[in-house]
Design a protein around this motif. Structure first.
Motif: not given
Length: 76
Positions: A40-46
């Motif tokens: 849950g540490a990644i909240v956004e990826a692009d």
């Protein structure tokens, strides 16, 4: 991948070779696995753009951004 608006471009057109669809799927699954394993540490990826090379040649990320939060924090 086949449901994307640009999917016909991956099958080859105007003399170009077909794109590496298996590599697209592997990249998506790899990013999903990374997000899942982050707890849950990644909240956004692009990833933009994702260059799709000829079949069997893979994909390459032109640029990528991953935003994460500290463990046990709440997203802003």
């Amino acid at each position: 991948v086949e449901s994307l608006a640009g999917a016909p471009l991956f099958s080859g057109f105007r003399g170009r070779r077909a794109g590496d669809i298996e590599a697209i799927v592997a990249a998506i699954l790899g990013l999903a696995r990374l997000a899942e394993e982050s707890g849950g540490a990644i909240v956004e990826a692009d990833i933009n753009p994702l260059f799709v090379l000829a079949e069997g040649r893979g994909v390459r990320a032109g640029d990528a951004l991953i935003r994460r939060i500290a463990p046990h924090s709440k997203p802003v």
